[in-house]
Write an enzyme that holds these catalytic residues in place. Structure first.
Site, mmCIF file in Angstrom:
data_model
loop_
_atom_site.group_PDB
_atom_site.id
_atom_site.type_symbol
_atom_site.label_atom_id
_atom_site.label_comp_id
_atom_site.label_asym_id
_atom_site.label_seq_id
_atom_site.Cartn_x
_atom_site.Cartn_y
_atom_site.Cartn_z
ATOM 1 N N GLU A 286 0.489 -1.351 -0.297
ATOM 2 C CA GLU A 286 -0.604 -0.318 -0.160
ATOM 3 C C GLU A 286 1.181 1.423 0.325
ATOM 4 O OE1 GLU A 286 -3.043 -0.109 -0.596
ATOM 5 O OE2 GLU A 286 -3.766 -1.843 0.332
ATOM 6 N N ARG A 290 1.173 4.268 -3.047
ATOM 7 C CA ARG A 290 0.220 5.146 -3.140
ATOM 8 C C ARG A 290 1.525 6.663 -2.564
ATOM 9 N NH1 ARG A 290 -5.721 4.031 0.222
ATOM 10 N NH2 ARG A 290 -5.582 1.635 -0.526
ATOM 11 N N ASP A 419 -5.257 -10.109 -8.257
ATOM 12 C CA ASP A 419 -5.131 -8.455 -9.693
ATOM 13 C C ASP A 419 -4.141 -8.051 -10.031
ATOM 14 O OD1 ASP A 419 -5.064 -7.399 -7.395
ATOM 15 O OD2 ASP A 419 -6.870 -6.137 -7.100
ATOM 16 N N GLU A 554 -11.786 1.232 -10.497
ATOM 17 C CA GLU A 554 -11.883 -0.168 -11.624
ATOM 18 C C GLU A 554 -12.449 0.073 -12.620
ATOM 19 O OE1 GLU A 554 -11.774 -1.060 -8.008
ATOM 20 O OE2 GLU A 554 -9.503 -1.689 -8.014
ATOM 21 N N THR A 643 -0.704 0.996 -10.354
ATOM 22 C CA THR A 643 -2.205 0.008 -10.164
ATOM 23 C C THR A 643 -2.758 1.259 -9.039
ATOM 24 O OG1 THR A 643 -3.075 -2.297 -9.110
ATOM 25 C CG2 THR A 643 -1.293 -1.514 -8.180
#
Ligand code: DMJ
Length: 655
Positions: A286, A290, A419, A554, A643
């Site tokens: 994360e 980010r 994913d 998404e 992502t």
């Protein structure tokens, strides 16, 4: 001719189980005869009076027996109705989930909304049914798609606003002003039609996205400045890592949306307040996607070395995560102490997490000329490439940091925990100039695995969806997270992969849109289950525990890719519908947007009191790019998005 009839009822309540007649009366025989030989008068009043008189003539015992029998029949009828029992079961699940939430302190403000969600089950009145029908956006047979070709008009939005839960929460004045402003700023493209040229007014969708951002930022600035996440309902904040997560995630969005004032304020905070020298545990994945990703992309967009210095600082502090026996990184790092560890309950990491940090660390190496970052993440990819336990290129969800082997074998999904493994195979290949063939091979093989094992059609409308596999058993469950896939497939096709990838992308895009359109709020739930049985009434089922929406990006992300590559305006229109529904059901009057608990109830969507950082970092950014007419605004031949929607350059030497 007048018909003569007796108003006769014969109720026999008794027990005749014995061949011999009982010696005493174990039954009550009741014969009601009409008004003697009176003329039968079939008017309503006569019937009512007559039956009432008969009722009064009965003894108390007889009346009680009749009432008891009727009540018993009603109870049996309700109990055997499957939809009702299922609803009760569902309510129990929600009650359990909310019980868990209750442990968390900041949820108390939301409780009244949760209470409404759990309100007693009462039969719907016809008017309520009508109201529901009016709200229902996705009737069986995809009528919805066919019916609502255009966008919901402002008038309709305002009318519906007055009826729903937001009356208490949403600043309607702000919203109407926004709609008005948007309507005033019209983009008027010339349209040639049957020889006539006319102006077709169009709401300025880009400005609507900027308004949405400003509104979200207002809440963050007022109640959560410098904190990780805004809690817009309780006008407070939540801390996860204590690193200003929302602010950093949103930096490049502000730059792209040309929100200069907001960007400058945030930049000042980064230069004066942001410190990574903190005794705090952060999640490697994360904080990489980010924070590291956000700082790197902001550096590229602005050229300001402040952001590169910060990126190098956090990147270096995350490196201890790779000090494991297998070199598969731990999930958590203490960035102040320089120590790392797996979660308390396991020595596993999730596969998506260890394979979706590569774009960022590779770029950090390129910029700093320090090869250690890239070496660490490349080693992870090389190990995963060779591992046993895949099925047709599909990977399990967990990997052990001691042994370096996959664990929990036999379970395959393109949703949570796996994913972005697939997404980063393709994107690393693009980032590095399409030379790293092992990455491409793994990507192509995985897509074959998806087609062979996970791709199915729903009933009755044959929507293409990606399900899951658990020890050979197929489950028609699809996370909203899987909706990154249409965009990734389209990106691959754009970069020269087979055209059939684009065809599959279009089919899946339609499915992801339907996950929104078939919900009463027009917003997708977190998870859907597709029906596969012939004769199913609708394609999509949603379990009560899966009805939340976290403002995830998404679908909007994929709409952006599909529009960029096909220029089919329907993708923009779908995105516009979704933006309007975010405004309608998740916008909080005092600033910010909130996740909601129930996308199926437009009257009580039940706010969760949290604005995730990715709403600003990703969702709003992809909306803006979707509505922008400038293909050079982050050209997909020059940039690859991580992502978390942070654009990183495709390496120049690699092109
Ligand atoms: C984001 O943090 C990233 O997009 C990640 O890949 C998946 N989860 C959230 C958004 O849904």
């Amino acid at each position: 001719m007048t018909e003569t009839k007796h108003c006769a009822y014969d109720f026999t309540v008794g027990w005749a189980g014995d061949m011999n007649p009982p010696s005493r009366t174990d039954f009550v025989s009741l014969t009601l005869t009409g008004q003697g030989s009176g003329i039968y008068n079939n008017n309503k009043q006569w019937r009512r009076q007559s039956c009432w008189r008969k009722w009064k003539l009965l003894s108390r015992l007889q009346r009680n027996l009749i009432l008891f029998t009727v009540a018993l029949m009603l109870v049996c009828g309700i109990a055997t109705n499957p939809s009702v029992t299922e609803h009760f079961r569902g309510l129990a699940v929600v009650a359990k989930e909310e019980g868990d939430h209750a442990l968390k302190p900041a949820i108390h403000e939301v409780q009244p909304e949760l209470d409404k969600l759990n309100r007693p089950l009462v039969p719907e009145s016809p008017s309520e049914k009508q109201k529901r029908a009016a709200h229902k956006r996705g009737p069986p047979g995809l009528q919805n798609r066919l019916q609502k070709k255009g966008n919901v008009s402002d008038t309709q939005v305002e009318k519906e606003e007055g009826e729903n839960w937001r009356v208490a929460m949403i600043d309607q004045a702000t919203e109407r002003r926004t709609a008005k402003e948007a309507a005033n700023k019209v983009d008027v493209p010339e349209v040639e039609q049957e020889g006539h040229s006319h102006k077709e007014p169009e709401v300025d969708r880009l400005e609507a996205v900027r308004d949405a951002f400003r509104h979200a930022w207002k809440g963050y600035k007022e109640f959560a400045w410098g904190k990780d996440e805004l809690r817009p309902m309780s006008k407070s904040y939540g801390e996860w890592f204590g690193l200003g997560l929302t602010l950093i995630d949103a930096l490049d969005t502000m730059w792209i949306l040309n929100l200069k004032k907001e960007f400058e304020e945030a930049k000042t905070w980064v230069s004066t307040e942001l410190s990574f020298d903190k005794d705090v545990d952060v999640n490697l994945f994360e904080s990489t996607i980010r924070i590291l990703g956000g700082l790197l992309s902001t550096y590229h967009l602005t050229g300001d070395t402040l952001f590169l210095d910060k990126a190098k600082d956090i990147g270096t502090r995350l490196m201890p995560a790779f000090n494991t026996p297998s070199k598969i990184p731990y999930s958590d790092v203490n960035i102040g102490k320089g120590t790392a560890h797996p979660p308390r309950w396991t020595s596993d990491s999730t596969v998506a997490e260890v394979t979706s940090i590569q774009l960022e660390f590779r770029e950090l190496s390129r910029l700093t000329q320090d090869t250690r970052y890239q070496a660490a993440v490349d080693e992870v990819m090389q190990k995963v490439h060779k591992l046993e336990g895949k099925q047709d290129g599909l990977v399990p969800m967990f990997i052990n940091t001691n042994s370096g082997q996959f664990t929990h074998l036999g379970m395959f999904t393109l949703g949570a925990r796996a994913d972005s493994y697939y997404e980063y195979l393709l994107k690393q290949w693009i980032q590095g100039g399409k030379k790293e063939t092992a990455l491409l091979e793994d990507y192509l093989q995985a897509l074959e695995g998806v087609k062979k094992n996970l791709l199915k059609k729903s009933s009755p409308n044959r929507l293409t969806f990606v399900g899951e596999l658990s020890h050979g058993r197929f489950s028609p469950k699809m996370d909203h997270l899987v909706c990154f896939l249409p965009g990734t497939l389209a990106l691959g096709a754009h970069h020269g992969l087979p055209a059939e990838h684009m065809e599959l992308a279009k089919q899946l895009m339609e499915t992801c849109y339907q996950m929104y359109a078939q919900m009463e709020t027009g917003l997708s739930p977190e998870i859907v289950h597709f029906n596969m049985h012939e004769g199913s009434i609708g394609d999509v089922d949603v379990k009560l525990a899966d009805r939340h929406n976290l403002l995830r990006p998404e679908t909007v992300e994929s709409l952006f890719y599909l529009y960029r590559f096909t220029k089919d305006r329907k993708y923009r229109d779908w995105g516009w519908e979704i933006l309007q529904n975010f405004n309608k059901y998740t916008k909080v009057s005092t600033g910010g947007y909130t996740s909601i608990n129930n996308v199926r109830d437009p009257e009580y969507p039940s706010p969760r009191d949290k604005m995730e950082s990715f709403f600003l970092g990703e969702t709003l950014k992809y909306f803006y790019l979707l509505f922008s007419d400038d293909p050079e605004l982050l050209s997909l031949d020059k940039y690859v998005f991580n992502t978390e929607a942070h654009p990183l350059p495709i390496w120049p030497t690699a092109q």
